[in-house]
Design an enzyme around this catalytic site. Structure first.
Site, PDB file in Angstrom:
ATOM      1  N   LYS A  71       0.806  -1.222   0.000  1.00 28.13           N
ATOM      2  CA  LYS A  71       0.000   0.000   0.000  1.00 28.13           C
ATOM      3  C   LYS A  71       0.843   1.278   0.000  1.00 28.13           C
ATOM      4  O   LYS A  71       0.439   2.296  -0.546  1.00 28.13           O
ATOM      5  CB  LYS A  71      -0.953   0.002   1.191  1.00 28.13           C
ATOM      6  CG  LYS A  71      -2.091  -0.987   1.006  1.00 28.13           C
ATOM      7  CD  LYS A  71      -3.236  -0.697   1.951  1.00 28.13           C
ATOM      8  CE  LYS A  71      -4.431  -1.567   1.642  1.00 28.13           C
ATOM      9  NZ  LYS A  71      -4.222  -2.970   2.067  1.00 28.13           N
ATOM     10  N   GLU A 124      -9.750   6.676   3.821  1.00 29.93           N
ATOM     11  CA  GLU A 124     -10.658   5.732   4.472  1.00 29.93           C
ATOM     12  C   GLU A 124      -9.838   4.504   4.827  1.00 29.93           C
ATOM     13  O   GLU A 124      -8.824   4.231   4.197  1.00 29.93           O
ATOM     14  CB  GLU A 124     -11.795   5.340   3.517  1.00 29.93           C
ATOM     15  CG  GLU A 124     -11.459   4.222   2.513  1.00 29.93           C
ATOM     16  CD  GLU A 124     -10.415   4.587   1.462  1.00 29.93           C
ATOM     17  OE1 GLU A 124     -10.220   5.797   1.231  1.00 29.93           O
ATOM     18  OE2 GLU A 124      -9.788   3.680   0.888  1.00 29.93           O
ATOM     19  N   SER A 134       1.785  -9.725  -0.924  1.00 24.72           N
ATOM     20  CA  SER A 134       1.384  -8.312  -0.802  1.00 24.72           C
ATOM     21  C   SER A 134       1.735  -7.684   0.548  1.00 24.72           C
ATOM     22  O   SER A 134       1.899  -6.472   0.648  1.00 24.72           O
ATOM     23  CB  SER A 134      -0.109  -8.180  -1.064  1.00 24.72           C
ATOM     24  OG  SER A 134      -0.843  -9.052  -0.218  1.00 24.72           O
TER      25      SER A 134
HETATM   26  C1  LIG Z   1      -5.053  -4.028   1.689  1.00 24.79           C
HETATM   27  C2  LIG Z   1      -4.333  -5.283   1.399  1.00 24.79           C
HETATM   28  C3  LIG Z   1      -4.713  -6.147   0.350  1.00 24.79           C
HETATM   29  C4  LIG Z   1      -5.931  -5.926  -0.487  1.00 24.79           C
HETATM   30  O1  LIG Z   1      -5.937  -4.753  -1.255  1.00 24.79           O
HETATM   31  P1  LIG Z   1      -5.724  -4.770  -2.826  1.00 24.79           P
HETATM   32  O2  LIG Z   1      -6.081  -3.391  -3.250  1.00 24.79           O
HETATM   33  O3  LIG Z   1      -6.641  -5.813  -3.404  1.00 24.79           O
HETATM   34  O4  LIG Z   1      -4.317  -5.108  -3.079  1.00 24.79           O
HETATM   35  C5  LIG Z   1      -3.947  -7.271   0.109  1.00 24.79           C
HETATM   36  N1  LIG Z   1      -2.867  -7.560   0.866  1.00 24.79           N
HETATM   37  C6  LIG Z   1      -2.474  -6.769   1.879  1.00 24.79           C
HETATM   38  C7  LIG Z   1      -1.279  -7.154   2.679  1.00 24.79           C
HETATM   39  C8  LIG Z   1      -3.196  -5.611   2.189  1.00 24.79           C
HETATM   40  O5  LIG Z   1      -2.797  -4.834   3.222  1.00 24.79           O
END
Ligand SMILES: *Cc1c(COP(=O)(O)O)cnc(C)c1O
Length: 421
Positions: free
Chosen positions: A113, A135, A402
């Site tokens: 993010k 948000e 992610s």
């Molecule tokens: C917020 C988040 C997601 C989901 O958000 P996307 O916009 O679909 O990427 C996925 N993995 C992590 C670690 C997150 O913090």
């Protein structure tokens, strides 16, 4: 690497960049549509604000200073490039294709993010807006926004559902430590979708001095485009790293899909490589047969949510349904419009992974690699391991890790009946 290989890598990168620019120019079109999806379904006041943002972004993305500032922070603040790591023991366990992890979990603040938040905070600065709002659901985007606000000296207010505040007190406190004001939202289901609506209301009232940082590839145009562009650094690096390590492109890429930003970020630089399978993993929660999931691409229908046309979870009257996933970051009733389009034109495939399979992958990743993944990322990993078993040993799957799972320790401890205090 030999000289010839170097040359062909450079030539390949050059044609890719040319091709990519072409693709960037056509998707979305200037009204922000990806085929029938996307667009801008907002009030008059917001229309003006979105146009101003669109113009600023289109100008700044060609501005050398702006892009240099963005890449400086990605390198020195976020810690990029993130490694592309061979998960040898997970590969052995799955028994098939090589599983490579794109380590976004190693970024500053622990997830992908931050890439987008750096980009948007720089936009705010260049547009002369001293105040940002955001948000947040579980608090991850709120923390990333509060972080960049501190870094760039911007005032920051984060809207968060009252129920989420009660569930996520460490993140709430962390945002406060970072100097942000956290505002509880008590309307509707007191969760993410209500926080988003409240943030939009704030923006309408304060457009002159306020920039709204959206956390995923959803919302009205130009957000799905600009968030994707900022997150594309993930795919651009992964593509280069894979060519360098293996001399070829991956066979498949797997990423979890909440709003869809980490998936779009890693997919986008591969869109024109038709031989690379792109697979998004939605949360099937307690099962697609139940109503307790958050899988609009698998089980939703087309409608309008938060200013964009896309697939979403709604009833026959168009009321947005409550969703559920064990991973708070995937618990969103809509999905970015570009994914809706990629699904329809069949350039990407979408699968659903339930809580149990995600938990199993989460545990295996800890035990076999010494890596604590976010529960979100474990959804992608679960699918990748099952897919790997059906593929050849020479094949390559890249999984977008992610984020890291430190934030999920209380959830896991509860499942395991472990007391932490
Ligand atoms: C917020 C988040 C997601 C989901 O958000 P996307 O916009 O679909 O990427 C996925 N993995 C992590 C670690 C997150 O913090």
């Amino acid at each position: 690497m030999t000289h010839t290989e170097h040359n062909s890598l450079a030539a390949d990168t050059a044609t890719r960049v040319a091709g990519l620019n072409e693709a960037l120019a056509v998707m979305p079109d200037e009204t922000g549509h990806f085929g029938p999806y996307g667009g801008r379904f907002v009030s008059e006041v917001l229309m003006t604000a979105l146009q101003e943002l669109d113009e600023a972004y289109r100008r700044l993305k060609h501005d050398k200073k702006f892009m240099a500032d963005f890449h400086y922070d990605l390198q020195h603040y976020v810690g990029r490039p993130s490694p592309l790591y061979f998960a040898e023991r997970l590969t052995q366990q799955a028994g098939g294709a090589r599983i490579m992890l794109k380590r976004e979990d190693l970024n500053h603040t622990g997830a992908h993010k931050i890439n987008n938040c750096i980009g948007q905070a720089l936009l705010a600065k260049h547009m002369g807006k001293p105040r940002v709002i955001a948000e947040t659901g579980a608090g991850q985007h709120g923390v990333a926004s509060a972080t960049v606000a501190a870094r760039f000296g911007l005032k920051c207010r984060v809207y968060m559902g009252a129920d989420d505040i009660a569930r996520q007190s460490p993140n709430v406190y962390r945002m406060k430590l970072l100097g942000a004001e956290v505002v509880p939202v008590t309307s509707g289901s007191r969760t993410l979708k209500d926080a988003l609506s409240e943030a939009m209301r704030d923006w309408v009232t304060n457009v002159d001095d306020t920039y709204y940082i959206i956390g995923t590839v959803a919302g009205p145009h130009p957000y799905p485009m600009l968030v994707r562009d900022f997150q594309s650094v993930i795919g651009t690096e992964a593509r280069q790293q894979c060519l360098q390590q293996f001399g070829k492109l991956p066979d498949a890429i797997v990423a979890c899909v909440g709003g869809g930003s980490n998936a779009m970020g890693i997919f986008h630089p591969f869109l024109e490589d038709s031989q690379v399978r792109l697979i998004g993993a939605e949360p099937a929660g307690r099962g697609l047969a139940t109503s307790q999931h958050a899988a609009p691409l698998s089980r939703g229908s087309v409608g309008i949510l938060h200013g964009t046309r896309t697939y979403l979870m709604q009833d026959e009257d168009g009321q947005v349904l409550d969703t559920y996933s064990i991973s708070a970051g995937l618990d969103y009733p809509g999905v970015g419009p570009e994914h809706a389009w990629l699904k329809d034109i069949k350039r990407a495939e979408y699968v659903a992974v339930d809580d149990q399979r995600a938990l199993h992958a989460f545990r295996q990743c800890n035990l076999l690699e010494g890596i604590l993944p976010a529960l979100e990322s474990a959804h992608g990993l679960a699918h990748a391991m099952e897919l790997a078993a059906t593929m050849d040993k020479e094949d390559i799957i890249i999984v977008n890790m992610s984020g890291r799972g430190d934030k999920d320790i209380p959830t896991m401890a509860k499942i395991d009946g472990m007391r932490l205090d």
